[in-house]
Design a protein around this motif. Structure first.
Motif, PDB file in Angstrom:
ATOM      1  N   ALA A  99       0.835  -1.209   0.000  1.00  0.00           N
ATOM      2  CA  ALA A  99       0.000   0.000   0.000  1.00  0.00           C
ATOM      3  C   ALA A  99       0.863   1.251   0.000  1.00  0.00           C
ATOM      4  O   ALA A  99       0.654   2.173  -0.791  1.00  0.00           O
ATOM      5  CB  ALA A  99      -0.915  -0.010   1.226  1.00  0.00           C
ATOM      6  N   THR A 100       1.873   1.268   0.896  1.00  0.00           N
ATOM      7  CA  THR A 100       2.754   2.428   0.958  1.00  0.00           C
ATOM      8  C   THR A 100       3.540   2.588  -0.342  1.00  0.00           C
ATOM      9  O   THR A 100       3.676   3.694  -0.866  1.00  0.00           O
ATOM     10  CB  THR A 100       3.713   2.282   2.157  1.00  0.00           C
ATOM     11  N   ALA A 101       4.049   1.466  -0.864  1.00  0.00           N
ATOM     12  CA  ALA A 101       4.825   1.541  -2.108  1.00  0.00           C
ATOM     13  C   ALA A 101       3.951   2.050  -3.245  1.00  0.00           C
ATOM     14  O   ALA A 101       4.377   2.894  -4.046  1.00  0.00           O
ATOM     15  CB  ALA A 101       5.421   0.178  -2.447  1.00  0.00           C
ATOM     16  N   PRO A 175      -5.905  -3.683  -2.686  1.00  0.00           N
ATOM     17  CA  PRO A 175      -4.576  -4.078  -3.174  1.00  0.00           C
ATOM     18  C   PRO A 175      -4.577  -4.329  -4.685  1.00  0.00           C
ATOM     19  O   PRO A 175      -5.586  -4.767  -5.245  1.00  0.00           O
ATOM     20  CB  PRO A 175      -4.287  -5.367  -2.406  1.00  0.00           C
ATOM     21  N   LEU A 176      -3.424  -4.057  -5.283  1.00  0.00           N
ATOM     22  CA  LEU A 176      -3.258  -4.245  -6.725  1.00  0.00           C
ATOM     23  C   LEU A 176      -3.564  -5.677  -7.137  1.00  0.00           C
ATOM     24  O   LEU A 176      -4.196  -5.927  -8.164  1.00  0.00           O
ATOM     25  CB  LEU A 176      -1.820  -3.878  -7.110  1.00  0.00           C
ATOM     26  N   SER A 177      -3.152  -6.629  -6.287  1.00  0.00           N
ATOM     27  CA  SER A 177      -3.315  -8.038  -6.635  1.00  0.00           C
ATOM     28  C   SER A 177      -4.796  -8.443  -6.646  1.00  0.00           C
ATOM     29  O   SER A 177      -5.182  -9.412  -7.280  1.00  0.00           O
ATOM     30  CB  SER A 177      -2.557  -8.904  -5.616  1.00  0.00           C
ATOM     31  N   GLU A 178      -5.619  -7.660  -5.964  1.00  0.00           N
ATOM     32  CA  GLU A 178      -7.042  -8.015  -5.867  1.00  0.00           C
ATOM     33  C   GLU A 178      -7.824  -7.497  -7.064  1.00  0.00           C
ATOM     34  O   GLU A 178      -8.573  -8.225  -7.693  1.00  0.00           O
ATOM     35  CB  GLU A 178      -7.627  -7.413  -4.589  1.00  0.00           C
ATOM     36  N   ASP A 179      -7.637  -6.215  -7.366  1.00  0.00           N
ATOM     37  CA  ASP A 179      -8.385  -5.599  -8.459  1.00  0.00           C
ATOM     38  C   ASP A 179      -7.627  -4.371  -8.971  1.00  0.00           C
ATOM     39  O   ASP A 179      -7.740  -3.288  -8.397  1.00  0.00           O
ATOM     40  CB  ASP A 179      -9.774  -5.184  -7.942  1.00  0.00           C
ATOM     41  N   PHE A 184      -6.218   1.349  -8.857  1.00  0.00           N
ATOM     42  CA  PHE A 184      -5.822   2.581  -9.536  1.00  0.00           C
ATOM     43  C   PHE A 184      -6.751   3.738  -9.176  1.00  0.00           C
ATOM     44  O   PHE A 184      -6.300   4.800  -8.741  1.00  0.00           O
ATOM     45  CB  PHE A 184      -5.803   2.359 -11.047  1.00  0.00           C
ATOM     46  N   THR A 185      -8.061   3.521  -9.314  1.00  0.00           N
ATOM     47  CA  THR A 185      -8.987   4.628  -9.056  1.00  0.00           C
ATOM     48  C   THR A 185      -8.952   5.054  -7.589  1.00  0.00           C
ATOM     49  O   THR A 185      -9.023   6.237  -7.280  1.00  0.00           O
ATOM     50  CB  THR A 185     -10.431   4.250  -9.441  1.00  0.00           C
ATOM     51  N   SER A 186      -8.776   4.071  -6.696  1.00  0.00           N
ATOM     52  CA  SER A 186      -8.803   4.431  -5.275  1.00  0.00           C
ATOM     53  C   SER A 186      -7.586   5.281  -4.899  1.00  0.00           C
ATOM     54  O   SER A 186      -7.607   5.999  -3.906  1.00  0.00           O
ATOM     55  CB  SER A 186      -8.817   3.163  -4.419  1.00  0.00           C
ATOM     56  N   LEU A 187      -6.509   5.175  -5.705  1.00  0.00           N
ATOM     57  CA  LEU A 187      -5.279   5.898  -5.353  1.00  0.00           C
ATOM     58  C   LEU A 187      -5.147   7.239  -6.066  1.00  0.00           C
ATOM     59  O   LEU A 187      -4.228   8.008  -5.775  1.00  0.00           O
ATOM     60  CB  LEU A 187      -4.060   5.020  -5.655  1.00  0.00           C
ATOM     61  N   ILE A 188      -6.088   7.534  -6.999  1.00  0.00           N
ATOM     62  CA  ILE A 188      -5.927   8.773  -7.771  1.00  0.00           C
ATOM     63  C   ILE A 188      -5.884   9.999  -6.860  1.00  0.00           C
ATOM     64  O   ILE A 188      -4.960  10.810  -6.927  1.00  0.00           O
ATOM     65  CB  ILE A 188      -7.061   8.918  -8.815  1.00  0.00           C
ATOM     66  N   LEU A 189      -6.854  10.132  -5.980  1.00  0.00           N
ATOM     67  CA  LEU A 189      -6.852  11.292  -5.077  1.00  0.00           C
ATOM     68  C   LEU A 189      -5.618  11.321  -4.173  1.00  0.00           C
ATOM     69  O   LEU A 189      -4.936  12.342  -4.101  1.00  0.00           O
ATOM     70  CB  LEU A 189      -8.139  11.334  -4.250  1.00  0.00           C
ATOM     71  N   PRO A 190      -5.290  10.203  -3.490  1.00  0.00           N
ATOM     72  CA  PRO A 190      -4.092  10.224  -2.647  1.00  0.00           C
ATOM     73  C   PRO A 190      -2.821  10.585  -3.415  1.00  0.00           C
ATOM     74  O   PRO A 190      -1.984  11.338  -2.923  1.00  0.00           O
ATOM     75  CB  PRO A 190      -4.005   8.793  -2.111  1.00  0.00           C
TER      76      PRO A 190
END
Lengths: 320, 352
Positions: A99-101, A175-179, A184-190
């Motif tokens: 997650a951090t990476a 997590p990337l491995s899940e979906d 990608f979309t969940s990390l756009i704002l962060p």
């Protein structure tokens, strides 16, 4: 070069050793809650606390405790177990690291792309409207606290509480491995929130450097050769002006890989930063040691990477 | 025959916060095919800015450029940026003062030559490489095939300037502008570089403009010399005439301030008094009058034009002293008289 790298790696080990010792000393020197008390629950009887204390090894003298920890670490690469829930520290860190990476590397891509392109255009079109607006914006970006920017972005764009519901909001990390798509979309704002101040800083840094480089003699030579201006800027100007950007990027990514506490907190991303914060709250020494060592490891390794990268960027740099 | 490059009343003014800097203020000169023109002057006299303007490299937002610079009939002042780019490094090439800072420190020398070739010629990498190696050899770099892969910091100062020259000549320009090419080099290397430029100039039949502050340098290799002062050419003549029969007091000052082997060894050098004027507030009248030992009241009001001397139309000078007076002054000076003595005798003797 190889000898140089090997020597530097040996120093990394010495440094991490020192970091662990200092963390250990700070933990016991500063007032903090008793881990055994915390573990024992709301109304513990003294026997239970004592049993926990014994089980965690807290009843031993400090040097013995440190020796036990280091023995496990050096001989078995064992980071110990959480004082609070017996989870393996190593396992916990490996669980949290992706997650951090994801957050750090993705944000770095965002801020490098924005910072480098804005910085370049600003330098080339110095004092233009674009330059003024961009540099004014950069000042705002550098000054804005991450948590404010994070909350603002959620208020505006999160799909649960936002005014314009377009991006997944807080706590949506997958997590990337899940979906991969949801990841990608969940990390756009962060990504954008974390990248904002870095992008602003990098744009200003590159602009200043590039302006200076563009007045160098070799840029005049490049123009005198009849190269197109585009090539003069990209191949001759940026090539030189990018060097400090490489340093800054290496160190910043190194720091963020050790956890981006504020961004992880605002967006509720289960990363190393949150883990470190929670383990400090719970006086969970093995977990604190693990996250501190991990952070220190990334910082010194990225330092080494930056120094080695220098030799590739600037042929005048030689290590022996 | 029309000259290869004809610069006509070139003016380059820069708007700055302190005022209008008249870096180049009405410069005219010409270079014929296959000839060498030396431009001599102090720092800040406008030598380099004139040449950078001809190359189209001084165009900036605060620059005000007027006049004409016709290269082979095409006016470079009016030319589009793209036309100029096409010309640069192809028909007109330029080398600079400091070869270390003029080469990109991060790229191999050979690669920088290849880039210069490919900027103007559609050749593949290996052809360009062969040509680059050929030119590195031509300028006297030993073992050019191996040196091709060196970085600039692995070259000596003289070798770097040779590499710069090779890079400038690699597209066989018709005009080479050399801006103080030997200033940053050791004296022994200076002579080698000048010889090299002279040799290649003859071999490739190109015209050369050699910018320098050192009359000794132009004495070696030039055909004509222009002397610049405060953004203007104050004297322009055949090289021989500049050394034998100079007409401008500033040229006299330059000649008297360099040591000469044909003079008694104990003869003191005479510096030019004062400092070059500010290019923002130029003196009234003749630009040189505050430093001229032979100044007359009228010279503070009238601005002299560059005009031919009576007996030689090719020798032009911008000086208000009568021709006869100038001749007698130079006679006295070359006989070893100090400027004050010559002045007392001739100027105040009533001849002016």
């Amino acid at each position: 070069m190889t000898t140089y790298i090997v020597r530097r790696l040996l120093w990394v080990i010495v440094l991490l050793f020192l970091v662990s010792a200092i963390t250990f000393v700070i933990f016991f020197a500063l007032p903090s809650a008793d881990p055994a008390q915390l573990r024992a629950g709301r109304q513990p009887n003294p026997q239970l606390v004592e049993a926990i204390r014994h089980k965690l090894g807290l009843d031993k003298s400090l040097p013995v405790q440190y020796y036990r920890y280091m023995k496990g670490l050096v001989l078995h690469f064992d980071f110990g177990y959480s004082y609070q829930n017996n989870i393996s520290v190593k396992q916990q860190i490996f669980d949290r690291l992706p997650a951090t990476a994801s957050l750090a590397v993705g944000a770095a891509v965002v801020w490098l792309v924005i910072g480098i392109s804005v910085g370049t255009i600003s330098a080339i079109k110095r004092r233009s409207l674009f330059d003024r607006v961009a540099m004014g914006g950069a000042l705002v970006g550098i000054s804005a606290p991450v948590y404010w920017l994070g909350l603002l972005s959620l208020y505006l764009f999160a799909n649960d509480i936002g005014k314009i519901k377009i991006f997944p909001g807080s706590g949506s990390y997958v997590p990337l491995s899940e979906d991969p798509t949801k990841w990608f979309t969940s990390l756009i704002l962060p990504w954008f929130v974390l990248a904002a101040s870095f992008a602003a800083f990098y744009a200003r840094l590159l602009r200043g450097n590039l302006i200076e480089v563009m007045s160098e003699d070799y840029i005049r030579t490049a123009r005198a050769k009849g190269l197109r201006e585009r090539r003069v800027v990209l191949r001759h100007g940026i090539r030189s002006a990018i060097t400090p950007i490489v340093t800054a990027a290496g160190l910043d990514i190194g720091i963020l890989l050790g956890g981006a506490i504020l961004t992880e907190s605002v967006f509720n991303i289960p990363g190393i930063g949150r883990l470190a914060y929670d383990s400090i709250q719970q006086s969970d020494l093995p977990m604190i040691q693990g996250t501190v060592l991990l952070g220190a490891f990334f910082i010194v390794m990225m330092n080494l990477v930056v120094d080695v990268a220098y030799a590739f960027i600037d042929p005048r740099v030689r290590y022996s | 025959m029309s000259p290869l490059l004809e610069v006509d009343d070139l003016r380059v003014h820069f708007e700055t916060e302190d005022g209008l800097v008249k870096a180049v203020d009405g410069v005219s000169f010409s270079v014929e095919k296959g000839k060498v023109l030396g431009i001599v002057g102090e720092s800040g006299s406008g030598k380099s800015v004139s040449m950078l303007t001809v190359m189209g490299l001084s165009r900036s937002r605060n620059a005000r450029i007027s006049g004409a610079a016709r290269f082979d009939g095409q006016d470079l002042i009016q030319a589009s940026a793209e036309d100029l780019r096409d010309l640069r490094g192809n028909d007109v090439a330029m080398i600079f003062q400091d070869p270390l800072s003029s080469l990109h420190p991060f790229y191999k020398v050979g690669r920088q030559l290849v880039e210069a070739i490919q900027a103007h010629k559609y050749v593949n990498k290996s052809e360009a490489k062969e040509r680059a190696i050929e030119f590195l050899g031509m300028v006297g770099i030993p073992d050019p095939r191996r040196r091709f892969d060196n970085y600039p910091h692995e070259f000596s100062g003289g070798m770097r300037q040779r590499a710069m020259i090779a890079m400038a000549l690699v597209n066989e320009p018709r005009l080479l502008i050399a801006d103080e090419p030997t200033t940053a080099l050791d004296v022994t290397v200076q002579a080698q570089i000048l010889d090299l430029i002279a040799r290649l100039q003859t071999e490739l039949e190109m015209a050369v403009i050699l910018i320098t502050h050192d009359l000794g340098v132009v004495a070696e290799v030039t055909d004509h010399i222009g002397v610049m002062y405060a953004g203007r050419i104050v004297e322009h003549a055949d090289k021989r005439d500049i050394f034998r029969a100079p007409e401008h007091p500033y040229t006299w000052g330059l000649l008297q301030s360099i040591p000469r082997l044909d003079r008694p060894r104990d003869e003191p050098l005479v510096p030019i008094p004062g400092r070059p004027p500010s290019l923002i507030t130029l003196p009234t009248g003749c630009n040189f009058h505050p430093r001229c030992p032979y100044v007359r009241p009228r010279h503070r009001e009238v601005d002299p034009r560059l005009e031919p001397v009576p007996e030689d139309p090719a020798h032009r000078v911008a000086c208000l002293l009568p021709s006869e007076t100038r001749k007698r002054l130079w006679q006295e000076l070359s006989a070893g008289k100090a400027p004050e003595e010559a002045r007392a005798e001739i100027v105040e003797g009533g001849l002016a």
